[in-house]
Design a protein around this motif. Structure first.
Motif, PDB file in Angstrom:
ATOM      1  N   GLU A 129       0.827  -1.204   0.000  1.00 61.31           N
ATOM      2  CA  GLU A 129       0.000   0.000   0.000  1.00 61.31           C
ATOM      3  C   GLU A 129       0.866   1.261   0.000  1.00 61.31           C
ATOM      4  N   GLY A 133       1.169   4.022  -2.731  1.00 64.66           N
ATOM      5  CA  GLY A 133       0.918   5.404  -2.346  1.00 64.66           C
ATOM      6  C   GLY A 133       1.960   6.351  -2.898  1.00 64.66           C
ATOM      7  N   THR A 136       1.392   6.390  -6.748  1.00 65.54           N
ATOM      8  CA  THR A 136       0.126   6.773  -7.383  1.00 65.54           C
ATOM      9  C   THR A 136      -0.706   7.746  -6.554  1.00 65.54           C
ATOM     10  N   SER A 138      -2.458   6.876  -4.216  1.00 61.51           N
ATOM     11  CA  SER A 138      -3.530   6.080  -3.618  1.00 61.51           C
ATOM     12  C   SER A 138      -2.918   4.965  -2.788  1.00 61.51           C
ATOM     13  N   SER A 140      -4.631   2.562  -1.431  1.00 62.23           N
ATOM     14  CA  SER A 140      -5.476   1.371  -1.380  1.00 62.23           C
ATOM     15  C   SER A 140      -5.578   0.719  -2.753  1.00 62.23           C
ATOM     16  N   LYS A 142      -5.450   0.624  -7.049  1.00 65.88           N
ATOM     17  CA  LYS A 142      -4.623   1.110  -8.133  1.00 65.88           C
ATOM     18  C   LYS A 142      -5.184   2.401  -8.718  1.00 65.88           C
ATOM     19  N   ARG A 143      -4.303   3.353  -8.980  1.00 70.47           N
ATOM     20  CA  ARG A 143      -4.668   4.602  -9.663  1.00 70.47           C
ATOM     21  C   ARG A 143      -3.545   4.903 -10.653  1.00 70.47           C
ATOM     22  N   HIS A 408       0.999  13.406  -0.718  1.00 71.26           N
ATOM     23  CA  HIS A 408       0.221  14.264  -1.632  1.00 71.26           C
ATOM     24  C   HIS A 408       0.913  15.611  -1.862  1.00 71.26           C
ATOM     25  N   PHE A 434     -10.633  13.173 -11.654  1.00 65.95           N
ATOM     26  CA  PHE A 434      -9.633  12.601 -10.756  1.00 65.95           C
ATOM     27  C   PHE A 434      -8.339  13.408 -10.824  1.00 65.95           C
ATOM     28  N   ASP A 438      -5.686  13.387  -5.262  1.00 65.35           N
ATOM     29  CA  ASP A 438      -7.006  13.130  -4.691  1.00 65.35           C
ATOM     30  C   ASP A 438      -7.670  14.456  -4.306  1.00 65.35           C
TER      31      ASP A 438
ATOM     32  N   ARG B 431     -12.647  -1.840   3.031  1.00 64.91           N
ATOM     33  CA  ARG B 431     -11.921  -1.043   2.070  1.00 64.91           C
ATOM     34  C   ARG B 431     -12.205  -1.436   0.629  1.00 64.91           C
TER      35      ARG B 431
END
Lengths: 449, 683
Positions: A129, A133, A136, A138, A140, A142-143, A408, A434, A438, B431
């Protein structure tokens, strides 16, 4: 005349199937092209990014964030655990005097070119994760990855090489999700190159040049016809683009990977030929050559997810950190020096990071656990205040006490340096816009020139 | 307002649902996915799926697309169920079948094909991160891992009830059997546990293997990240730290076959597939001898470590070395029999909590058991055996069934439609995503349970739907398409049938099939180097490159080094449970299609086949290729372009051999066609 023009002129004379430039290079619906350079939101300093990602979680308190108090309290209880003093001493580097541990003696000499951030924070304690993070935004699911966002926003000035390249001998945690384009057009996905003797398979043409060109032309005719009634699916155009890129890559990739054109001095500088540094040295040198050729985003991953052969030193930091540091220290310093000497550092952003830091207390006997609450990263090059140390952690390195830089914020700052406002750089997907960041992220203006 | 024909019943479900959600808000244990299945009784039988979906479409002002044409449909169904394209004769027969049940019969035929298990077994193998190697630093070959792989394929072909399939993999060796054959099959099934990843150079890191097993058990069967509770209670889902070590104890009480490591090169604890008599009279006496020898070796090793340097130690070293040689000699006389990479019972123990996940820092002992969120019958206080059989029973018990059924229904749905009703197939926890169509998910889960967990029932039900049989977006006029894409860009409401790229396996198998070189027989073991030659370690891991013309599911899959073709085209990483593969579009894939020597050779073989009946170029050659690869004949423009292309290739070819010129030209055309989106995508 470059190869692409040669190709065009060759086909300009063909009578059988009147081709257009667009048709040859990929259909007209994509010739305007997702990889055409785009206009930034404002003038950015950086034209390309080299991301140096250290896999497994580097101990911040043993590299860039000295904690004398932790050394003094070694062995004392910290909760159910014990404080574990740093295993390496720190010495000031460069004229700015930023202290760096003996794990990174070469990088230490470059501290005048580096803006060190000691107040990084991530959101997840697990590798997968946290790795996702930092790549991407994120923690949690995939982004699109940072590299894909950069490719999407900046395009490419070299249509013969992918705009986003990942030089990774092994898969990191999360595997290729780390360079996935996710919902961005598929063409912005990272192309992974296994940096070894056989970096990229199937690069050498079998068909004659003439035949291969005609094959690609027919292929594009078929694909374009197929695409006509399937306009909503970006994968289909991306497939065409992938052939155009592959065609160019046949020549451009061997060229960029061919280090025989480099001087002995350069090879030595990067530590090529030395067992410890050869592999990552090659990755770094190739990264510089890619920057020269206009590749937008180059990520170098030092090792994979196979602990303890990465930075994930739970049980034995003095055994497991040094070989990792030795592998990257000299090559990274060489990359910075080399870019600088060639005048490329002014328009190249070099980013060094990991997914999280490590705990001030022990985990195994002389190892440390994952620590997303505070860690160190650094930036160098285009638009970054060199020789600066930003942010701070408490006396043990547990928590950020000053100027926290969340992942971020880190991403927002990187986009800013490229000329993009992270709040404006959006992609409409699933009925909403998007962003890489975020709904968070603040540009860290204090560290910008 | 026009009401949906099943408005009432749907309303009931929605209300029940909403009440459940509200009632349990803030209560961590009452997840939607743990709740009893809400069954909506609908009239209209097989149309139920469409009824549920239409509700969602209506809300968005969308409609299903018109039915797919027959050629598109047979290509879609044949790839979906077997991973291969339909043969020209099969297309012809399907087009000629005017009866209303034509598609049902097509589906029945494909479900009965042995190739069905090869495709759908592969989905399962993705999930259980199947590999033919151990995954430790030497990545030891596991010569009999294939027995489990083929067990999976056979189980899907046989439509083994899913609950039974789950039980066999967890505790097959402990289940009753009616024949020796069934007993062996049940043992092989526990290869599921044995193929867990191995770590390091010794056995010390076995806790990581157990963690890997727990990770996979949680993910594959329940779509829960149980492993997150290794160091602490799960942050989001109702899985406690104690739960983790309750499961851990069961696996700690289980003996995994040992594939060999850098320090201990010899495999052991594989489970012999022999009769009881053979076991007692031949194998056990032999194993006792080996064990005695191992004890002796260890005694001598310790001796060499403890006595000070000098003559005495030199003697001990010589003795130690001789004992090792004797062991080699002993092994050379080993009785020959098939040994499954499987598990057996070990001494039952309860695990102690590893404080913060540290195996060296032990806390309280936890009785073996299961996840407490599912009820209080979780603990096995006096379990005389490992507890795997109770675990298998628990996984398929009424308390867990709703989750077990929802998870597998979602996986099957996803493999048909590209996206699951729950879009996070491996995460049904807090989640994860909520289902887009909860009533439909429950309707199918209920149906599955009541049809004796028959997966083939589920396929038939899904493939019978209008949703599945509708056309792709290319059949829509651009205005309708653009409007729908604007309203529902991700097609979550299924207003059209989604396009997908061929999987790595489908692409390779199609190329082999078309070239006439596909060996359709099931694969068995791999040509690994013989065990006595092994000397694998972290610096010299096993690296294999084994050629085969069998279907891709039978290719050797290695953990440390991935298969170059398969990984380029997104086949699952055998290190992690893959519930949904990536579908990438890369220049590396394009390079493979442009320059791979094997692909070139196979295209040449294809050209030879195409030209074997026709000496000269005719439109039939193109039509044959086009139909075989796309299931559609080339239209006028495609045909003209192909013919002109082939002729031009011949003209430009400077060689004197006319026959070879044509062959080369057709091979070139075949490569282009195979590289095109017409072939690479199914819709």
């Amino acid at each position: 005349m470059d190869r692409r023009q040669a190709l065009l002129s060759l086909f300009g004379g063909s009578l059988l199937i009147p081709p257009s430039a667009a048709e040859l290079l990929a259909g007209d619906d994509i010739a305007a092209g997702p990889l055409q350079p785009k206009n930034p939101h404002f003038a950015g300093k950086a034209k390309s990014v080299i991301l140096l990602y250290m896999s497994g979680g580097v101990s911040h308190i043993e590299t860039f964030d000295p904690k004398p108090k932790l050394a003094a309290d070694h062995g004392k209880p910290s909760g159910v655990k014990q404080f574990l003093g740093p295993h390496w001493s720190f010495r000031p580097g460069g004229e700015c005097g930023a202290p760096v541990s003996d794990l990174f003696p070469h990088v230490r000499e470059c501290m005048d070119d580096i803006c060190l951030i000691r107040s990084m924070r991530a959101d997840h304690i697990s590798h997968m994760e946290a790795t996702l993070g930092i790549h991407t935004g994120s923690f949690s699911v995939k982004r699109p990855s940072l590299g894909s966002w950069v490719s999407y926003s900046m395009g490419s000035v070299n249509q013969d090489l992918p705009s986003f390249v990942v030089l990774a001998p092994q898969l990191p945690y999360g595997g290729d999700q780390c360079w996935s384009a996710d919902f961005l057009p598929a063409i912005h996905q990272g192309t992974r190159i296994v940096s070894s003797s056989d970096p990229l398979p199937n690069l050498t043409p079998i068909a004659s040049e003439d035949l291969q060109q005609r094959e690609l032309q027919l292929l594009e005719r078929l694909n374009r016809k197929h695409r006509k009634s399937r306009t909503a699916d970006s994968r289909l155009a991306a497939r065409s683009q992938s052939f155009a890129t592959a065609f160019g890559m046949q020549h451009a990739m061997p060229d960029v990977l061919d280090l025989s054109q480099e001087t002995a001095g350069t090879l030595q500088l990067y530590g090529l030929g030395e067992e410890a540094t050869d592999a990552f040295g090659r990755q770094c040198l190739v990264a510089r050559r890619m920057v020269e050729r206009g590749v937008r985003f180059i990520e170098l991953i030092d090792t994979g997810s196979n602990a303890p052969n990465n930075w994930d030193s739970h049980t034995n930091i003095p055994r497991d950190h040094p070989p990792r540091a030795k592998a990257v220290d000299q090559p990274i310093a060489a990359l910075l020096q080399d870019l600088k000497q060639r005048g490329l550092l002014e328009e190249t952003l070099v980013v060094w990071t990991t997914e999280f830091g490590r705990t001030p207390h022990n985990d195994g006997p002389v190892g440390r656990s994952h620590h997303p609450h505070a860690f160190s990263s650094w930036l160098a090059g285009a638009g970054v205040r060199a020789g600066m140390t930003y942010g701070a952690t408490d006396e043990y390195g547990y928590r950020v006490t000053e100027n926290e830089v969340h992942v971020h914020d880190f991403h927002a700052t990187i986009l800013h340096l490229l000329g993009f406002d992270h709040e404006q750089l959006t992609y409409r997907h699933g009925g909403r816009d998007f962003r890489l960041t975020d709904v968070a992220g603040n540009v860290v203006h204090d560290i910008l020139v | 307002m026009r009401r949906h024909p099943h408005f009432e019943s749907i309303l009931t479900v929605v209300v029940t649902w909403a009440l459940a959600v509200v009632a349990h808000a803030g209560d961590r244990v009452d997840f939607w996915s743990f709740q009893p299945i809400q069954f909506t009784r609908l009239t209209g039988g097989t149309a139920a799926i469409d009824t549920f979906l239409q509700q969602g479409l209506l809300e968005k002002g969308l409609h299903f697309s018109p039915a797919a044409d027959r050629r598109t449909l047979i290509r879609r169904v044949t790839y979906d169920l077997t991973g291969l394209p339909p043969a020209a004769s099969e297309i012809k027969a399907f087009l000629a079948d005017g009866t209303p049940d034509a598609t049902r019969r097509l589906v029945d035929r494909l479900l009965a094909s042995p190739h069905y298990g090869e495709r759908w077994g592969r989905h399962w193998l993705d999930l259980v991160r199947y590999a033919d190697t151990s995954g430790n630093s030497g990545d030891f070959p596991v010569p009999t891992a294939w027995l489990y792989r083929n067990y999976v394929i056979d189980a899907w072909n046989a439509d083994r009830p899913y609950d039974r399939f789950v039980r066999e993999q967890v505790a097959g060796d402990l289940l009753p059997s009616n024949s020796l054959e069934e007993r062996h099959r049940n043992i092989i099934a526990t290869g599921y546990l044995a193929i867990s990843r191995r770590f390091g150079v010794e056995e010390k890191q076995f806790h990581l293997t157990i963690e890997d097993t727990i990770t996979n058990l949680g993910t594959a069967f329940l779509s829960l990240s149980v492993h997150c509770a290794r160091c602490h209670d799960h942050k989001f889902d109702p899985v406690t730290n104690k739960d983790y070590y309750a499961l851990y104890g069961i696996l700690q009480s289980t003996r995994y076959a040992f594939p060999g490591t850098e320090v201990f090169q010899s495999p052991k604890d594989f489970v012999p597939l022999v009769s009881v008599r053979e076991m007692e009279t031949i194998i056990q006496p032999f194993e006792r001898k080996v064990k005695e020898q191992d004890t002796e070796i260890e005694r001598l090793r310790q001796l060499t470590l403890t006595i000070p340097p000098g003559e005495k130690r030199d003697e001990a070293v010589v003795e130690y070395q001789k004992a090792q040689q004797d062991r080699v000699a002993l092994l050379e006389s080993a009785p020959q029999y098939l040994k499954a990479y499987a598990v057996s019972e070990a001494k039952p123990v309860n695990a102690k909590i590893h404080i913060q996940g540290n195996p060296h820092d032990l806390g309280a002992e936890v009785p073996r058991g299961f996840l407490s969120a599912f009820g209080d019958d979780r603990v096995l206080p006096d379990e005389p055996a490992s507890g795997r059989l109770p675990l298998a029973n628990w996984l398929t018990s009424p308390r867990v069934q709703p989750l077990l059924a929802r998870v597998i229904v979602n996986r099957i749905w996803q493999h048909h439609f590209g996206t699951g009703l729950v879009r996070t197939p491996n995460n049904f926890g807090a989640r994860g995503e909520r289902p887009t169509h909860p009533e439909l998910l429950d309707y199918l889960a209920h149906g599955l349970i009541h049809h004796q967990w028959s997966i083939k029932w589920l396929h038939r039900r899904i493939l019978d739907s209008r949703a599945y049989r509708q056309g792709g977006d290319s059949q829509l006029d651009s205005r309708t398409r653009d409007r729908a894409a604007e309203i529902d860009p991700n097609n979550l409401s299924l207003w059209t049938f989604p396009r997908r790229r061929l999987s790595a396996e489908e692409l390779r198998d199609t190329i082999l099939l078309f070239s006439g070189q596909l060996d359709r027989t099931p694969g068995k073991g791999h040509a690994f180097p013989p065990e006595h030659e092994w000397k694998f370690g972290q610096h010299t891991p096993y690296i294999g490159s084994l050629k085969s013309k069998r279907r891709s599911v039978y290719l050797m899959r290695q953990r440390v080094k991935r298969h170059p073709f398969l990984s380029t085209f997104d086949a699952a990483d055998p290190n992690v449970a893959t519930g949904q593969r990536a579908e990438s579009t890369t220049a590396l894939q394009a390079l493979w299609l442009m320059n791979n020597p094997v692909f070139h050779a196979l295209a040449t073989a294809s050209a030879r086949r195409l030209l074997s009946t026709a000496r000269h170029l005719s439109e039939d050659v193109v039509q044959h290729a086009h139909t075989a690869l796309t299931s559609h004949p080339a239209d006028k423009a495609e045909l003209q372009a192909a013919m002109a292309y082939i002729r031009q290739c011949v003209l430009r070819d400077g060689s004197a051999d006319e026959g070879r010129k044509l062959e080369r030209a057709v091979a070139s055309y075949v490569r282009v066609l195979m590289s095109s989106n017409l072939v690479l995508y199914v819709e």
